[in-house]
Write a protein that holds these residues in place. Structure first.
Motif, PDB file in Angstrom:
ATOM      1  N   TYR A   1       0.838  -1.210   0.000  1.00 33.43           N
ATOM      2  CA  TYR A   1       0.000   0.000   0.000  1.00 33.43           C
ATOM      3  C   TYR A   1       0.866   1.250   0.000  1.00 33.43           C
ATOM      4  O   TYR A   1       0.621   2.199  -0.753  1.00 33.43           O
TER       5      TYR A   1
ATOM      6  N   ASP B   1       1.207   4.053  -2.948  1.00 33.50           N
ATOM      7  CA  ASP B   1       0.927   5.458  -2.651  1.00 33.50           C
ATOM      8  C   ASP B   1       2.114   6.338  -3.035  1.00 33.50           C
ATOM      9  O   ASP B   1       1.937   7.460  -3.514  1.00 33.50           O
TER      10      ASP B   1
ATOM     11  N   SER C   1      -3.530   5.444  -6.022  1.00 35.50           N
ATOM     12  CA  SER C   1      -4.438   5.425  -4.887  1.00 35.50           C
ATOM     13  C   SER C   1      -5.249   4.131  -4.925  1.00 35.50           C
ATOM     14  O   SER C   1      -6.148   3.968  -5.748  1.00 35.50           O
TER      15      SER C   1
ATOM     16  N   ASP D   1      -7.263   3.060  -2.630  1.00 40.12           N
ATOM     17  CA  ASP D   1      -8.633   3.333  -2.195  1.00 40.12           C
ATOM     18  C   ASP D   1      -9.494   3.803  -3.362  1.00 40.12           C
ATOM     19  O   ASP D   1     -10.640   3.373  -3.530  1.00 40.12           O
ATOM     20  N   GLN D   2      -8.923   4.711  -4.176  1.00 40.59           N
ATOM     21  CA  GLN D   2      -9.670   5.220  -5.322  1.00 40.59           C
ATOM     22  C   GLN D   2      -9.976   4.108  -6.309  1.00 40.59           C
ATOM     23  O   GLN D   2     -11.094   4.010  -6.825  1.00 40.59           O
TER      24      GLN D   2
ATOM     25  N   LEU E   1     -10.144   0.905  -5.693  1.00 40.87           N
ATOM     26  CA  LEU E   1     -11.142   0.010  -5.114  1.00 40.87           C
ATOM     27  C   LEU E   1     -12.539   0.606  -5.218  1.00 40.87           C
ATOM     28  O   LEU E   1     -13.517  -0.101  -5.476  1.00 40.87           O
ATOM     29  N   GLY E   2     -12.606   1.943  -5.019  1.00 44.98           N
ATOM     30  CA  GLY E   2     -13.899   2.599  -5.167  1.00 44.98           C
ATOM     31  C   GLY E   2     -14.430   2.478  -6.588  1.00 44.98           C
ATOM     32  O   GLY E   2     -15.623   2.225  -6.801  1.00 44.98           O
TER      33      GLY E   2
END
Length: 257
Positions: free
Chosen positions: A131, A135, A140, A142-143, A145-146
């Motif tokens: 991770y 980064d 990203s 998180d982005q 995954l979103g």
């Protein structure tokens, strides 16, 4: 009875030993011991009576247990459950589980479960490191995954599911549709051939025209200063052959229209 020194009989109670026994029996401790012993004898007698009753009922109880086992066996057999086969399978499983190599594997598995917490912690550290590296590269997670979750949500929406279902049905029907289109093309080509259309001739003429067009484009334009220079140019056998072909085409074309 015992004899005294003067020859007379003496009761054992009056003897020295009898007196000692009477004195011992008169002691409270001796009386308590005798009472306790009598209670134990009563308890033992009760236990013997119960044991006798159980022994008398034993054959009937054994027969009842046997009947219950037979009834359970019949019910299992009526349901299609073979107890003999299951017992054999259980014995085979027990034999396999107790085999040395299986015991070694189970022991290794137990050792692995003991090491599982440390392995989970190591995997967590690797995930954290991945991770951080992503980064650092500007990625990203998180982005992403979103975005993946939104795509999954859209793909699982009812209307999208219906469209995918239609696409799957169309893909299943595609071979038949392609075969139908090929049949239509074949039928059209057959009718065209019957009408006088020659695809081989068209291909040959088109190839010749393409080759002539390419070669003419590569050559410099012919200089024609007037009608006489044009007539001189027509003396070329190749030009005469092309002009004759063009005239023949115009003739036959005129016949068809």
């Amino acid at each position: 009875m015992e004899m005294s020194g003067n020859g007379t009989s003496v009761s054992w109670l009056e003897s020295e030993a009898g007196k000692q026994v009477q004195a011992r029996l008169s002691e409270p401790r001796t009386l308590e011991a005798i009472d306790h012993l009598l209670e134990r004898i009563d308890t033992l007698e009760t236990a013997v009576d119960k044991l006798s009753d159980a022994l008398r009922q034993g054959p009937g109880m054994v027969a009842m247990v046997g009947d219950m086992v037979d009834e359970g066996y019949r019910q299992a057999d009526a349901q299609g459950v073979s107890i003999d086969e299951r017992l054999k399978s259980a014995l085979k499983i027990a034999e396999k589980l107790t085999a040395p190599e299986m015991v070694a594997k189970i022991d290794g598995l137990i050792s692995m479960t003991d090491q599982l917490p440390g392995m989970m912690a190591m995997v967590g550290d690797m995930a954290d490191e991945t991770y951080r590296q992503a980064d650092a590269r500007g990625v990203s997670i998180d982005q992403r995954l979103g975005v993946a979750l939104r795509m999954a949500e859209q793909l699982t929406a009812p209307e999208m599911a219906a469209q995918l279902e239609n696409a799957l049905q169309l893909s299943q029907q595609m071979p038949g549709m392609v075969a139908m289109m090929v049949d239509m093309v074949d039928e059209g080509m057959k009718r065209a051939v019957e009408s006088g259309f020659d695809p081989q001739t068209l291909t040959r003429v088109a190839g010749a025209a393409n080759s002539a067009l390419t070669e003419a484009y590569a050559e410099p334009p012919a200089r024609v200063g007037g009608i006489f220079s044009m007539l001189r140019a027509l003396k070329d056998p190749d030009r005469q052959k092309g002009m004759g072909f063009l005239l023949n085409f115009l003739k036959h074309f005129g016949q068809k229209i």
